[in-house]
Design an enzyme around this catalytic site. Structure first.
Site, PDB file in Angstrom:
ATOM      1  N   ASP A 124       2.313  -2.958   4.830  1.00 40.53           N
ATOM      2  CA  ASP A 124       1.723  -2.721   3.516  1.00 40.53           C
ATOM      3  C   ASP A 124       2.725  -2.136   2.533  1.00 40.53           C
ATOM      4  O   ASP A 124       2.608  -2.356   1.327  1.00 40.53           O
ATOM      5  CB  ASP A 124       0.490  -1.820   3.636  1.00 40.53           C
ATOM      6  CG  ASP A 124      -0.793  -2.632   3.748  1.00 40.53           C
ATOM      7  OD1 ASP A 124      -1.100  -3.353   2.785  1.00 40.53           O
ATOM      8  OD2 ASP A 124      -1.478  -2.565   4.773  1.00 40.53           O
ATOM      9  N   GLU A 155      -2.197  -1.419  -1.976  1.00 41.22           N
ATOM     10  CA  GLU A 155      -1.267  -1.420  -0.853  1.00 41.22           C
ATOM     11  C   GLU A 155      -0.882   0.016  -0.492  1.00 41.22           C
ATOM     12  O   GLU A 155      -0.737   0.351   0.693  1.00 41.22           O
ATOM     13  CB  GLU A 155      -0.013  -2.238  -1.174  1.00 41.22           C
ATOM     14  CG  GLU A 155      -0.256  -3.687  -1.597  1.00 41.22           C
ATOM     15  CD  GLU A 155      -0.889  -4.568  -0.531  1.00 41.22           C
ATOM     16  OE1 GLU A 155      -1.307  -4.050   0.527  1.00 41.22           O
ATOM     17  OE2 GLU A 155      -0.968  -5.793  -0.757  1.00 41.22           O
ATOM     18  N   HIS A 158      -3.786   1.466   1.395  1.00 46.27           N
ATOM     19  CA  HIS A 158      -3.828   0.993   2.777  1.00 46.27           C
ATOM     20  C   HIS A 158      -2.826   1.769   3.634  1.00 46.27           C
ATOM     21  O   HIS A 158      -3.132   2.129   4.780  1.00 46.27           O
ATOM     22  CB  HIS A 158      -3.499  -0.497   2.833  1.00 46.27           C
ATOM     23  CG  HIS A 158      -4.426  -1.350   2.026  1.00 46.27           C
ATOM     24  ND1 HIS A 158      -4.162  -2.677   1.733  1.00 46.27           N
ATOM     25  CD2 HIS A 158      -5.618  -1.067   1.429  1.00 46.27           C
ATOM     26  CE1 HIS A 158      -5.152  -3.157   1.007  1.00 46.27           C
ATOM     27  NE2 HIS A 158      -6.029  -2.211   0.796  1.00 46.27           N
ATOM     28  N   TYR A 162      -3.618   3.996   7.108  1.00 46.91           N
ATOM     29  CA  TYR A 162      -2.987   3.954   8.427  1.00 46.91           C
ATOM     30  C   TYR A 162      -2.426   5.339   8.789  1.00 46.91           C
ATOM     31  O   TYR A 162      -2.550   5.780   9.934  1.00 46.91           O
ATOM     32  CB  TYR A 162      -1.861   2.916   8.458  1.00 46.91           C
ATOM     33  CG  TYR A 162      -2.275   1.551   7.987  1.00 46.91           C
ATOM     34  CD1 TYR A 162      -3.491   0.982   8.373  1.00 46.91           C
ATOM     35  CD2 TYR A 162      -1.464   0.800   7.127  1.00 46.91           C
ATOM     36  CE1 TYR A 162      -3.871  -0.272   7.934  1.00 46.91           C
ATOM     37  CE2 TYR A 162      -1.841  -0.450   6.696  1.00 46.91           C
ATOM     38  CZ  TYR A 162      -3.044  -0.983   7.083  1.00 46.91           C
ATOM     39  OH  TYR A 162      -3.419  -2.227   6.630  1.00 46.91           O
ATOM     40  N   GLU A 228      -0.235 -11.992   3.712  1.00 47.04           N
ATOM     41  CA  GLU A 228      -1.552 -11.386   3.521  1.00 47.04           C
ATOM     42  C   GLU A 228      -2.682 -12.314   3.958  1.00 47.04           C
ATOM     43  O   GLU A 228      -3.684 -11.862   4.513  1.00 47.04           O
ATOM     44  CB  GLU A 228      -1.724 -10.983   2.055  1.00 47.04           C
ATOM     45  CG  GLU A 228      -0.673  -9.995   1.592  1.00 47.04           C
ATOM     46  CD  GLU A 228      -1.086  -9.217   0.348  1.00 47.04           C
ATOM     47  OE1 GLU A 228      -1.889  -8.285   0.486  1.00 47.04           O
ATOM     48  OE2 GLU A 228      -0.597  -9.549  -0.738  1.00 47.04           O
ATOM     49  N   GLU A 262      -7.502  -7.408   0.963  1.00 46.82           N
ATOM     50  CA  GLU A 262      -6.533  -8.443   1.286  1.00 46.82           C
ATOM     51  C   GLU A 262      -7.064  -9.841   0.985  1.00 46.82           C
ATOM     52  O   GLU A 262      -6.297 -10.746   0.626  1.00 46.82           O
ATOM     53  CB  GLU A 262      -6.122  -8.354   2.766  1.00 46.82           C
ATOM     54  CG  GLU A 262      -5.508  -7.022   3.186  1.00 46.82           C
ATOM     55  CD  GLU A 262      -4.212  -6.692   2.474  1.00 46.82           C
ATOM     56  OE1 GLU A 262      -3.747  -7.514   1.651  1.00 46.82           O
ATOM     57  OE2 GLU A 262      -3.657  -5.615   2.729  1.00 46.82           O
ATOM     58  N   HIS A 265      -6.339 -10.238  -2.568  1.00 47.62           N
ATOM     59  CA  HIS A 265      -4.900 -10.412  -2.777  1.00 47.62           C
ATOM     60  C   HIS A 265      -4.481 -11.847  -2.466  1.00 47.62           C
ATOM     61  O   HIS A 265      -3.727 -12.475  -3.219  1.00 47.62           O
ATOM     62  CB  HIS A 265      -4.099  -9.461  -1.872  1.00 47.62           C
ATOM     63  CG  HIS A 265      -4.347  -8.015  -2.138  1.00 47.62           C
ATOM     64  ND1 HIS A 265      -3.793  -7.019  -1.364  1.00 47.62           N
ATOM     65  CD2 HIS A 265      -5.083  -7.389  -3.093  1.00 47.62           C
ATOM     66  CE1 HIS A 265      -4.184  -5.838  -1.830  1.00 47.62           C
ATOM     67  NE2 HIS A 265      -4.960  -6.046  -2.877  1.00 47.62           N
TER      68      HIS A 265
END
EC number: 1.17.4.1
Length: 379
Positions: A124, A155, A158, A162, A228, A262, A265
């Site tokens: 990402d 992004e 994201h 994580y 993606e 995503e 995207h």
């Protein structure tokens, strides 16, 4: 000699017809703060009204600072729709995931979970750099840039997600963030994407050059349709396989929100590529396309073989790779290209359902985390 300032079309001060030497000398004199406002009135710097038909994806002649009238109203719709999927990782409980990770996951399942995170944490950031550094500054229509600005934010969100999962579960950050550097099967996917990114960043050629334009279009297609559209879209499925058995449900719910981003995207990127090819009368080289799909498949096969070296209940490397091929065919059709893997089957029919998350919460037990306004997202 008195020097009167005027400004160019972008508001930059330029000297008048007075000599350069006089301009320099004038700067050495004390500056009065009671200067006649007429001194700063721009002369002869008006611009023609913008015709939206002059807008183009790249190499446009319209004003990049003037949003409307739109030439690409669909891009503005993407931006509005993206804002309906607003969320943060802190809204989703990870308490059960901590217990699952420590006490319920088998070694093979923990290996899968950790290495999916190891890949995603770096991916990402690459996606963010691609849009923010290689793509946005080449767009010449502001409605395209505005959605991409939202994409850059997503992004980053994201990546935060994580990191939140890694930190909450107590995973060694120094070790997991370095896996993409030391595990060849993870590094292969990152290196392939980074090569595409660097090719655009370092070319130094304007997109009026047809070879540079083709390279840019191929890189944009790679990130939209492969990176993606396939690797991310298919890449969450090992975690969703755990979720379907009641494991790591908090992390999987986080990935469901990411997957919705995503999907947008990918759809936006494919729409831009199609528009670009049409406006520039550009045909992608079949050999370059074949190489792109073959490299992507080889990297995905190696990755699946590593993260799923031992199959987990309901999921294995063969399913992962076949689903990649099936999704790749879908992306190619969306662009108007020939399917790269004819005959690939939809072996994970439940995967598409993950993008249609509908959350129903007990108001008295948890915070409401359904941020949508105006009904379901329109894909």
């Amino acid at each position: 000699m008195k020097t009167t300032l005027s400004f160019d079309d972008w508001g930059t001060p330029v000297s008048s017809s007075a000599s350069i030497g006089a301009s320099i000398n004038s700067t050495t004199q004390p500056v009065s703060h009671n200067v006649d406002s007429q001194t700063y009135v721009a002369t002869g710097s008006t611009m023609a009204a913008v015709d939206p038909e002059q807008k183009r994806v790249v190499n446009g002649q319209a004003d990049i600072n003037q949003l409307a009238p739109f030439k690409y109203p669909w891009a503005w719709s993407f931006f509005l729709n993206a804002n309906r999927n607003h969320w943060t990782p802190l809204e989703i409980s990870m308490a059960q995931d901590v217990h699952d990770y420590q006490h319920k996951l088998t070694p093979a399942e923990r290996h899968v979970f950790e290495n999916v995170l190891a890949y995603l944490t770096t991916s990402d950031i690459l996606a963010m750099r691609n849009i923010g550094l290689a793509v946005m500054e080449k767009m010449s229509a502001p409605e395209l840039q505005i959605y991409q600005a939202r994409q850059v934010y997503e992004e980053a969100l994201h990546t935060w997600t994580y990191q939140h999962c890694i930190e909450t579960l107590g995973i060694d950050q120094r070790e997991i963030y370095n896996r993409y550097r030391v595990v060849p099967e993870i590094h292969g996917k990152i290196a392939l994407a980074n090569r595409r990114l660097q090719g655009v960043l370092q070319s130094g050629r304007p997109l009026t050059d047809r070879d540079a334009l083709h390279e840019f279009a191929m890189a944009y297609l790679f990130f939209a349709a492969v990176f993606e559209g396939c690797w991310f879209y298919n890449g969450f499925s090992p975690i969703f396989a755990l979720q379907r058995r009641g494991l790591m449900k908090g992390a999987a719910e986080q990935l469901q929100y990411i997957m919705r981003d995503e999907v947008l995207h990918c759809a936006f990127g494919i729409r831009v590529v199609r528009q670009l090819l049409d406006e520039e009368n550009l045909t992608l080289d079949p050999q370059a396309l074949r190489q792109m799909w073959d490299e992507a498949e080889a990297a995905e096969m190696a990755y699946a073989g590593y993260i799923l070296r031992e199959p987990i209940l309901g999921y294995n490397a063969g399913l992962h790779v076949e689903q990649f091929r099936y999704v790749a065919n879908r992306r190619a059709r969306q662009v108007g290209l020939t399917e790269p893997f004819p005959g690939a089957e939809n072996v994970l029919p439940w995967l598409d359902e993950q993008a249609n998350l509908r959350k129903e919460k007990n108001f008295f037990e948890t915070r409401v985390t359904e941020y949508q306004t105006g009904g379901a997202l329109v894909w």
